[in-house]
Structure formats: structure tokens, C-alpha cells
Design an enzyme around this catalytic site. Structure first.
Site, PDB file in Angstrom:
ATOM      1  N   SER A  92       0.823  -1.210   0.000  1.00  0.00           N
ATOM      2  CA  SER A  92       0.000   0.000   0.000  1.00  0.00           C
ATOM      3  C   SER A  92       0.857   1.260   0.000  1.00  0.00           C
ATOM      4  O   SER A  92       1.871   1.331   0.712  1.00  0.00           O
ATOM      5  CB  SER A  92      -0.901   0.045   1.243  1.00  0.00           C
ATOM      6  OG  SER A  92      -1.676  -1.121   1.376  1.00  0.00           O
ATOM      7  N   ILE A 123      -8.149   6.203   0.351  1.00  0.00           N
ATOM      8  CA  ILE A 123      -9.361   5.385   0.486  1.00  0.00           C
ATOM      9  C   ILE A 123     -10.025   5.265  -0.881  1.00  0.00           C
ATOM     10  O   ILE A 123     -10.381   6.287  -1.486  1.00  0.00           O
ATOM     11  CB  ILE A 123     -10.348   6.022   1.488  1.00  0.00           C
ATOM     12  CG1 ILE A 123      -9.683   6.213   2.856  1.00  0.00           C
ATOM     13  CG2 ILE A 123     -11.610   5.175   1.620  1.00  0.00           C
ATOM     14  CD1 ILE A 123     -10.474   7.088   3.808  1.00  0.00           C
ATOM     15  N   TYR A 156      -6.068   9.411  -9.389  1.00  0.00           N
ATOM     16  CA  TYR A 156      -5.496   8.827 -10.601  1.00  0.00           C
ATOM     17  C   TYR A 156      -5.944   9.620 -11.816  1.00  0.00           C
ATOM     18  O   TYR A 156      -7.025  10.216 -11.829  1.00  0.00           O
ATOM     19  CB  TYR A 156      -5.896   7.350 -10.754  1.00  0.00           C
ATOM     20  CG  TYR A 156      -5.271   6.714 -11.963  1.00  0.00           C
ATOM     21  CD1 TYR A 156      -3.890   6.724 -12.136  1.00  0.00           C
ATOM     22  CD2 TYR A 156      -6.056   6.156 -12.967  1.00  0.00           C
ATOM     23  CE1 TYR A 156      -3.314   6.192 -13.263  1.00  0.00           C
ATOM     24  CE2 TYR A 156      -5.484   5.617 -14.099  1.00  0.00           C
ATOM     25  CZ  TYR A 156      -4.105   5.642 -14.240  1.00  0.00           C
ATOM     26  OH  TYR A 156      -3.530   5.129 -15.365  1.00  0.00           O
ATOM     27  N   TYR A 158     -11.165   1.533 -15.913  1.00  0.00           N
ATOM     28  CA  TYR A 158     -11.290   2.201 -14.619  1.00  0.00           C
ATOM     29  C   TYR A 158     -12.749   2.519 -14.277  1.00  0.00           C
ATOM     30  O   TYR A 158     -13.044   2.968 -13.181  1.00  0.00           O
ATOM     31  CB  TYR A 158     -10.430   3.468 -14.617  1.00  0.00           C
ATOM     32  CG  TYR A 158      -9.850   3.831 -13.262  1.00  0.00           C
ATOM     33  CD1 TYR A 158      -8.999   2.958 -12.588  1.00  0.00           C
ATOM     34  CD2 TYR A 158     -10.134   5.038 -12.659  1.00  0.00           C
ATOM     35  CE1 TYR A 158      -8.458   3.291 -11.351  1.00  0.00           C
ATOM     36  CE2 TYR A 158      -9.605   5.390 -11.425  1.00  0.00           C
ATOM     37  CZ  TYR A 158      -8.761   4.505 -10.784  1.00  0.00           C
ATOM     38  OH  TYR A 158      -8.224   4.831  -9.565  1.00  0.00           O
TER      39      TYR A 158
END
Length: 272
Positions: free
Chosen positions: A20, A94, A149, A159
Site C-alpha cells: 500500500s 481510500i 489517478y 477504470y
């Protein structure tokens, strides 16, 4: 190390395992002298290895569902008690899409899943900031960073709904950045990271092929999780005091490159 965060207190969300970005941020923040609280949703904590990170960094864990104002209020209240003062930096790492997990194509999105993704991945930032502001929990010149992103700006079919969700996340950072900056000099930015081999990233269909493609486009290659953590640390530090409301690309130059010689060469070879 540079002691960039010496004496600073923080909250780091989203550290699931050693892959992560949030995990790497926590390690770097610890190295740079910060103290912080780790947080994640209770279900994610059961799946991950956050206790190992807490032990390594001397940190306490405060579970919180980022969609719950009550949980977030408890998070900011407890964090100040644990750390002995107001917060200087917050990492929002998150993200979750049920539509992606279930491989539902974009034109056929399940709207309940979509709304869940919005709540978890974007509105959670607004709720976090709203709670912090009401509690006056963040010091003046504090820094909040949310990970995003590039699909928020350009279309990446795989995506799906996360592209729309990340666009909302970035907008919230700008809008709240104005109000929090005006009132408390708190700065809010998003970091748009390269495709990264995290547990979440590798769960996206076609991730491996796209990772290689992005690496071939970016003149510096893909930025890894550790270098993203370095960048986040600079944004938490006093060296970036006047940077706010920005979406900052950390992608080896991918976002500014139309096409690369490498990709053109590969296409030429395949077409010959």
C-alpha cells in the site's frame, strides 16, 4: 533522513499491507520524525496487516468507517488525545469500487454500487474535512493529501466508475481547499500517481498490460509506491506551505507525454 516532519502529528488512512502507498507513507513519516495514528475500516483491518505497521512505527490504531461522520468525529477526537495536540497532516488513501470488483462494464453500471463507491472514495474526503474543521482539529498550515489517478481527466475504459469518483474527489479537494485555506491556512491537494502495484491496483482487469504501457510512455518510467510516499512527505512538510487546491501528477512524466519512441517502435515492429 531530513527530519522534515519532526514534531508533527498526523492521521494516515488506508494502510492495508506492505504494498500500500499509505503503508510506505507511514514508514517515511516515521523516519522523518512524525508521530501519527493509523486508521482503516474495521473490515479492511481484518484483511490487512496494519498491526505490524503500528508496532514498527510506534503508532496506535483507531478504526473508522470513513463514510460515518460519527466514526470520523471519534477518529479526530481520539487522535488529538493520543498524540497530545492538533493534527498537522492527514493522508486520505481510500478507494473502492464494487462495480470494478464485479467486472461490470461502464455502460451497465449498478447504481447502488456506484453510489457506494462515491460515498467511500470521494464523499469520505468531504466528511473527513468537515469533521476536522468543525472540531478545529488541524493546525494552521496543516496539510491534507488525497491519492487519485489520471482517469479523472482522461478516459481509461477499465477504470469504469472510479474515474468519475476520482474526478469528484479532486473537485472536493479544490472546493474545500478554498474554504479551509481561507479560514485556517490548511492546504489540501491530490496526488495523481502512476499505475502502482498495490493490492487495489492489481485487482483491476488488464492492470499488468497497462502498467507496462504507462511505463513505456513515461520518460522516467512509472513512479513506485515508495517514491509516491516521498512526494507525500514533502507535501506534509513546511517546504510546500503555499501549495494548495492542486492536482499534482506524480507519474514519471506520463501525463505530459503524447507518445513515446518506445511505443512507436513496438508498434512499428508489430506492423512490419
Amino acid at each position: 533522513m531530513y527530519n522534515l516532519l519532526k514534531g508533527k502529528r498526523g492521521i494516515i488512512s488506508g494502510a492495508l499491507d506492505q504494498n500500500s502507498i499509505a503503508w510506505k507513507v507511514a514508514e517515511k513519516a516515521h523516519e522523518e520524525g512524525a508521530v501519527f495514528v493509523l486508521t482503516n475500516a474495521p473490515i479492511a483491518m481484518r484483511m490487512g496487516e496494519i498491526n505490524t505497521l503500528a508496532e514498527a512505527t510506534g503508532s496506535q490504531i483507531v478504526p473508522a468507517d470513513a463514510t460515518s461522520v460519527e466514526d470520523l468525529t471519534n477518529l479526530f477526537t481520539q487522535s488529538q488525545e493520543i498524540l497530545g495536540g492538533k493534527i498537522d497532516f492527514v493522508l486520505h488513501s481510500i478507494g473502492m469500487s464494487v462495480n470494478i470488483r464485479k467486472k461490470i462494464p461502464y455502460p451497465e453500471l449498478n447504481y447502488e454500487y456506484f453510489q457506494k463507491g462515491i460515498d467511500v472514495s470521494a464523499l469520505s474526503l468531504h466528511k473527513m474535512l468537515s469533521v476536522a474543521k468543525k472540531l478545529d482539529a488541524i493546525n494552521e498550515w496543516g496539510s491534507v493529501v488525497a491519492l487519485t489517478y489520471m482517469a479523472a481527466q482522461r478516459t481509461y475504459p477499465f477504470y469504469t466508475d472510479m474515474a468519475d469518483i476520482k474526478a469528484m474527489l479532486e473537485s472536493i479537494a479544490r472546493s474545500f481547499g478554498y474554504h479551509y485555506g481561507l479560514d485556517k491556512k490548511v492546504r489540501i491537494n491530490t496526488v495523481s500517481q502512476s499505475p502502482t502495484k498495490t493490492t487495489a491496483g492489481t485487482g483491476i482487469k488488464g492492470f499488468g498490460s497497462f502498467y507496462d504501457y504507462a511505463d513505456a510512455i513515461a520518460p522516467l518510467g512509472n513512479a513506485d509506491a515508495e517514491s509516491c510516499a516521498d512526494y507525500c512527505i514533502t507535501l506534509f512538510s513546511d517546504l510546500t506551505r503555499m501549495v494548495t487546491m492542486q492536482n499534482l501528477f506524480h507519474d514519471g512524466g506520463y501525463s505530459s507525454t503524447g507518445v513515446s519512441d518506445d511505443v512507436m517502435y513496438r508498434l512499428g515492429v508489430e506492423n512490419s
